[in-house]
Design an enzyme around this catalytic site. Sequence first.
Site, PDB file in Angstrom:
ATOM      1  N   ARG A   1     -22.109   5.642 -12.130  1.00 43.47           N
ATOM      2  CA  ARG A   1     -22.185   4.756 -10.705  1.00 43.47           C
ATOM      3  C   ARG A   1     -23.259   5.260 -10.146  1.00 43.47           C
ATOM      4  O   ARG A   1     -23.242   6.293  -9.605  1.00 43.47           O
ATOM      5  CB  ARG A   1     -20.955   4.627 -10.186  1.00 43.47           C
ATOM      6  CG  ARG A   1     -20.948   3.721  -8.963  1.00 43.47           C
ATOM      7  CD  ARG A   1     -19.617   3.598  -8.138  1.00 43.47           C
ATOM      8  NE  ARG A   1     -19.246   4.547  -7.714  1.00 43.47           N
ATOM      9  CZ  ARG A   1     -19.596   5.173  -6.540  1.00 43.47           C
ATOM     10  NH1 ARG A   1     -20.859   4.500  -5.854  1.00 43.47           N
ATOM     11  NH2 ARG A   1     -19.100   5.963  -5.860  1.00 43.47           N
TER      12      ARG A   1
ATOM     13  N   ARG B   1     -26.562  10.676  -9.978  1.00 48.05           N
ATOM     14  CA  ARG B   1     -25.483  11.711  -9.815  1.00 48.05           C
ATOM     15  C   ARG B   1     -25.160  12.572 -10.930  1.00 48.05           C
ATOM     16  O   ARG B   1     -25.046  14.055 -10.623  1.00 48.05           O
ATOM     17  CB  ARG B   1     -24.264  10.988  -9.383  1.00 48.05           C
ATOM     18  CG  ARG B   1     -24.388  10.488  -7.778  1.00 48.05           C
ATOM     19  CD  ARG B   1     -23.219   9.545  -7.533  1.00 48.05           C
ATOM     20  NE  ARG B   1     -23.400   9.123  -6.179  1.00 48.05           N
ATOM     21  CZ  ARG B   1     -22.680   8.376  -5.536  1.00 48.05           C
ATOM     22  NH1 ARG B   1     -21.490   8.038  -6.205  1.00 48.05           N
ATOM     23  NH2 ARG B   1     -22.740   7.771  -4.301  1.00 48.05           N
TER      24      ARG B   1
ATOM     25  N   HIS C   1     -15.845  12.468  -8.442  1.00 44.21           N
ATOM     26  CA  HIS C   1     -15.826  11.576  -7.605  1.00 44.21           C
ATOM     27  C   HIS C   1     -15.422  10.237  -8.031  1.00 44.21           C
ATOM     28  O   HIS C   1     -14.607   9.694  -7.232  1.00 44.21           O
ATOM     29  CB  HIS C   1     -17.378  11.353  -7.179  1.00 44.21           C
ATOM     30  CG  HIS C   1     -17.470  10.525  -5.900  1.00 44.21           C
ATOM     31  ND1 HIS C   1     -16.883  10.680  -4.909  1.00 44.21           N
ATOM     32  CD2 HIS C   1     -18.575   9.441  -5.925  1.00 44.21           C
ATOM     33  CE1 HIS C   1     -17.457   9.920  -3.962  1.00 44.21           C
ATOM     34  NE2 HIS C   1     -18.537   9.049  -4.479  1.00 44.21           N
ATOM     35  N   HIS C   2     -15.927   9.651  -8.842  1.00 42.96           N
ATOM     36  CA  HIS C   2     -15.498   8.165  -9.265  1.00 42.96           C
ATOM     37  C   HIS C   2     -15.260   8.127 -10.674  1.00 42.96           C
ATOM     38  O   HIS C   2     -15.731   8.545 -11.670  1.00 42.96           O
ATOM     39  CB  HIS C   2     -16.821   7.368  -8.804  1.00 42.96           C
ATOM     40  CG  HIS C   2     -16.376   5.755  -9.023  1.00 42.96           C
ATOM     41  ND1 HIS C   2     -16.232   5.246  -8.000  1.00 42.96           N
ATOM     42  CD2 HIS C   2     -16.376   5.213 -10.149  1.00 42.96           C
ATOM     43  CE1 HIS C   2     -16.091   3.915  -8.205  1.00 42.96           C
ATOM     44  NE2 HIS C   2     -16.266   3.596  -9.488  1.00 42.96           N
TER      45      HIS C   2
ATOM     46  N   ARG D   1     -29.741  12.937   1.323  1.00 37.80           N
ATOM     47  CA  ARG D   1     -31.202  13.197   0.300  1.00 37.80           C
ATOM     48  C   ARG D   1     -32.097  11.815   0.666  1.00 37.80           C
ATOM     49  O   ARG D   1     -33.147  11.951   0.761  1.00 37.80           O
ATOM     50  CB  ARG D   1     -30.550  13.212  -0.959  1.00 37.80           C
ATOM     51  CG  ARG D   1     -30.042  14.687  -1.154  1.00 37.80           C
ATOM     52  CD  ARG D   1     -29.809  15.056  -2.473  1.00 37.80           C
ATOM     53  NE  ARG D   1     -28.183  14.510  -2.626  1.00 37.80           N
ATOM     54  CZ  ARG D   1     -27.755  13.926  -3.883  1.00 37.80           C
ATOM     55  NH1 ARG D   1     -28.225  13.857  -4.912  1.00 37.80           N
ATOM     56  NH2 ARG D   1     -26.417  13.350  -3.769  1.00 37.80           N
TER      57      ARG D   1
ATOM     58  N   GLU E   1       0.850  -1.090   0.091  1.00 32.11           N
ATOM     59  CA  GLU E   1       0.028   0.037  -0.154  1.00 32.11           C
ATOM     60  C   GLU E   1       0.928   1.334   0.099  1.00 32.11           C
ATOM     61  O   GLU E   1       1.901   1.371   0.795  1.00 32.11           O
ATOM     62  CB  GLU E   1      -1.014   0.037   1.222  1.00 32.11           C
ATOM     63  CG  GLU E   1      -1.488   1.175   1.686  1.00 32.11           C
ATOM     64  CD  GLU E   1      -2.374   1.720   0.415  1.00 32.11           C
ATOM     65  OE1 GLU E   1      -3.278   1.099  -0.084  1.00 32.11           O
ATOM     66  OE2 GLU E   1      -2.009   3.017  -0.234  1.00 32.11           O
TER      67      GLU E   1
ATOM     68  N   GLU F   1     -24.610  11.268   0.122  1.00 36.86           N
ATOM     69  CA  GLU F   1     -25.951  10.996  -0.527  1.00 36.86           C
ATOM     70  C   GLU F   1     -27.108  10.697   0.416  1.00 36.86           C
ATOM     71  O   GLU F   1     -28.335  10.573   0.129  1.00 36.86           O
ATOM     72  CB  GLU F   1     -25.811   9.972  -1.634  1.00 36.86           C
ATOM     73  CG  GLU F   1     -27.089  10.059  -2.564  1.00 36.86           C
ATOM     74  CD  GLU F   1     -26.338   9.313  -3.852  1.00 36.86           C
ATOM     75  OE1 GLU F   1     -25.838   9.680  -4.899  1.00 36.86           O
ATOM     76  OE2 GLU F   1     -26.229   7.973  -3.949  1.00 36.86           O
TER      77      GLU F   1
ATOM     78  N   HIS G   1     -19.802  14.116  -8.586  1.00 36.77           N
ATOM     79  CA  HIS G   1     -20.822  13.810  -7.572  1.00 36.77           C
ATOM     80  C   HIS G   1     -21.421  15.350  -7.186  1.00 36.77           C
ATOM     81  O   HIS G   1     -20.585  16.284  -7.238  1.00 36.77           O
ATOM     82  CB  HIS G   1     -20.185  13.500  -6.450  1.00 36.77           C
ATOM     83  CG  HIS G   1     -20.972  12.930  -5.400  1.00 36.77           C
ATOM     84  ND1 HIS G   1     -21.888  13.837  -4.550  1.00 36.77           N
ATOM     85  CD2 HIS G   1     -21.439  11.648  -4.615  1.00 36.77           C
ATOM     86  CE1 HIS G   1     -22.613  13.241  -3.568  1.00 36.77           C
ATOM     87  NE2 HIS G   1     -22.384  11.842  -3.824  1.00 36.77           N
TER      88      HIS G   1
HETATM   89  P1  ADP Z   1     -11.005   0.247  -4.274  1.00 39.99           P
HETATM   90  O1  ADP Z   1     -12.569   0.800  -3.534  1.00 39.99           O
HETATM   91  O2  ADP Z   1     -11.169  -0.091  -5.715  1.00 39.99           O
HETATM   92  O3  ADP Z   1     -10.816  -0.614  -3.120  1.00 39.99           O
HETATM   93  P2  ADP Z   1      -9.690   2.504  -2.899  1.00 39.99           P
HETATM   94  O4  ADP Z   1      -9.168   3.581  -3.465  1.00 39.99           O
HETATM   95  O5  ADP Z   1     -10.243   2.261  -1.691  1.00 39.99           O
HETATM   96  O6  ADP Z   1      -9.966   1.753  -4.181  1.00 39.99           O
HETATM   97  O7  ADP Z   1      -8.227   1.689  -2.631  1.00 39.99           O
HETATM   98  C1  ADP Z   1      -6.900   1.419  -3.698  1.00 39.99           C
HETATM   99  C2  ADP Z   1      -5.864   1.577  -2.874  1.00 39.99           C
HETATM  100  O8  ADP Z   1      -4.669   1.275  -3.607  1.00 39.99           O
HETATM  101  C3  ADP Z   1      -5.348   2.878  -1.924  1.00 39.99           C
HETATM  102  O9  ADP Z   1      -5.140   2.824  -0.589  1.00 39.99           O
HETATM  103  C4  ADP Z   1      -4.135   3.385  -2.812  1.00 39.99           C
HETATM  104  O10 ADP Z   1      -3.510   4.210  -2.069  1.00 39.99           O
HETATM  105  C5  ADP Z   1      -3.729   2.253  -3.325  1.00 39.99           C
HETATM  106  N1  ADP Z   1      -2.664   2.116  -4.348  1.00 39.99           N
HETATM  107  C6  ADP Z   1      -2.647   2.714  -5.621  1.00 39.99           C
HETATM  108  N2  ADP Z   1      -1.828   2.831  -6.271  1.00 39.99           N
HETATM  109  C7  ADP Z   1      -0.724   2.139  -5.344  1.00 39.99           C
HETATM  110  C8  ADP Z   1       0.552   1.585  -6.100  1.00 39.99           C
HETATM  111  N3  ADP Z   1       1.261   1.868  -6.951  1.00 39.99           N
HETATM  112  N4  ADP Z   1       1.236   0.864  -4.925  1.00 39.99           N
HETATM  113  C9  ADP Z   1       0.690   0.440  -3.915  1.00 39.99           C
HETATM  114  N5  ADP Z   1      -0.943   0.991  -3.435  1.00 39.99           N
HETATM  115  C10 ADP Z   1      -1.303   1.663  -4.392  1.00 39.99           C
END
Ligand code: ADP
Length: 598
Positions: free
Chosen positions: A572, A426, A532-533, A405, A181, A402, A389
């Site tokens: 979405r 949205r 947002h997404h 609402r 992460e 949301e 959003h």
């Molecule tokens: P999802 O809802 O699809 O799980 P999130 O945004 O909640 O998406 O989570 C994606 C995670 O991936 C985030 O915590 C982000 O920091 C992490 N991330 C993105 N790119 C990388 C990377 N290159 N290496 C490690 N972690 C990553």
Amino acid sequence: MKKRTVQRLCSMLLAAAITLSLAACGSSTASSDPAASNPSNPVVTATGSAKGMEGNVTVEVTADRSTLYSITVIEQNETVGIGTVACEQLPEAMLAAQSYNVDSISGATVTSNALKSAVQSALEAAGLDVSAFAQAKTATDTAEKSTETLTCDVVIVGAGGAGLTAAAQAAENGSSVIIVEKMPIVGGNSLKATGGMNAADTQYQAALGITDSGVAEFIDDTMNGGHQINDLSLVTVMAEGSSDAIDWLTSIGAPLPKVAATGGTSHKYLHEPEDGSAVGSYLVEKLRAQTEALGVQIILNTTATEILTENGAAAGIKAESNAHDYTIHAKSVILATGGFGANFDLMSSLNPSLANAVTTNHAGATGDGILMAESIGAGTVDMEQIQLHPTVYQETGMLVSESLRSMGAILVNAEGRRFCNDLSTRDAVSAAELEQTGSYAYIIFDQRIVDDLKSCQKYIKNGLTVQSDSYEGLAAEMGLTGEAAKNFVQTMDRWNNAVASGVDDEFGRSNGMDDDLSTAPYYAIKIAPGIHHTMGGLKINTEAEVLDTAGTVIPGLYAAGETTGGVHGGNRIGGNAVCDFVVFGRIAGSNASAYAAS
Ligand code: ADP
């Protein structure tokens, strides 16, 4: 209140430390005992406070003219897992750098800034020259990096909702799992999800006697919400797997027993935590605990940079942190890196009008998984489909849920009038908002909603709201005058009558009308659309396998969550991001585990 101390002490100097003062919230004071200190460079201790995300953050700092000796966080109520991480990590970083001017903890910028301001305030209160601590004195990033080689069955990139779910499932199925992460905290955008999880034909719907919101309705609403460009096979798998996903969450201690309607539909399949908690932080914490219980290794502050391949199959990743360069060999790889709603270069290359928009996304949402997979031949779908959003507080990019609402809040414009079906999809509400004077609106809610929804209490605490005991008073607080103020009072009366009759003859709204807005005090937040997404992403099949540009499976490579495309089509609907990451996170985890064992 939590107390955490980081000390880099010279005990002799501290013995001479002059103490002590405790600051009242919002201010800081210091006192010193000249008799006990070196008169030429006394060591002093003082406190300072600054406003964080959830109230004041107060620190106690011990320093002399040139050295920071200790920083203690003595008051904070920051969000667990976000702000609290900054409170744990930043004081240490400041001491290492001998400066308050250190990098913020990504994802916890408000708390980080509060800590930095509080330390400056304490230094000032101690009578020290704050500018002496403005520059980092010790280079923390010059140390030689070490090379680490790790091995596991399944390596997962990203510890958001999809990554944690996939990890829990793969570990449950017997695989050894490592997640990398890149941020200092787990959760990604999922941590910010405030609504709920859509699911159909669930035990909780049955318990509430909801019989008209099943899999067929869920598929229809998702396809209609996505303008029919969604991949029907993925939508079907998501809807059909949603009830089982709810049961699985219940089995790991994360039940979602409250059921409401989501935006864009009158059907009730938005599942929420019992106590009104925001679904994202609730699920992320439960999923993280589950991965920990199952022995998953999570390596934070580490960015995956490359997918390793052997004979055309994914075989691991390369990743890096400040201290290490990792090669992680794995039998299968899951990409769960989320979307690219914080990558303005990529978004504006797809849609130039978004270059200056506000985003609700966390800083890590830069589309890394998509880019890494593309470089080994993966295909993408719907990349230009980027969702605005409609209810984003523009000053900070904070999303106003949301759920407000869904529970009865309405939108009014600068003329004090409603202007659309507030609970339409949205994209439709955002488009309507952009046509109003100034391209903004106000979301109006009452004390009943505040009492039932924890995120509302946060909006009030963080100063997003204006409030009054009367509609006239609220109009004045919103800055509406003359005709607009009169219109607003009429709008509220008309809306309350519409709720009483069950018919919105102005805009045909048919959901979120169980209760009117008559419980004072009344509240308003000024909002406008924000990014947002990102609906597009890696092309996957119903087994969460990543497909190449020719539509062929890339062996050993799986993806789930916002990094993938096709589930949400052109728009979405609220509650589907969580359903997507739980259902496809489980499929990816299960299949990657089986592939690793094969
Ligand atoms: P999802 O809802 O699809 O799980 P999130 O945004 O909640 O998406 O989570 C994606 C995670 O991936 C985030 O915590 C982000 O920091 C992490 N991330 C993105 N790119 C990388 C990377 N290159 N290496 C490690 N972690 C990553």
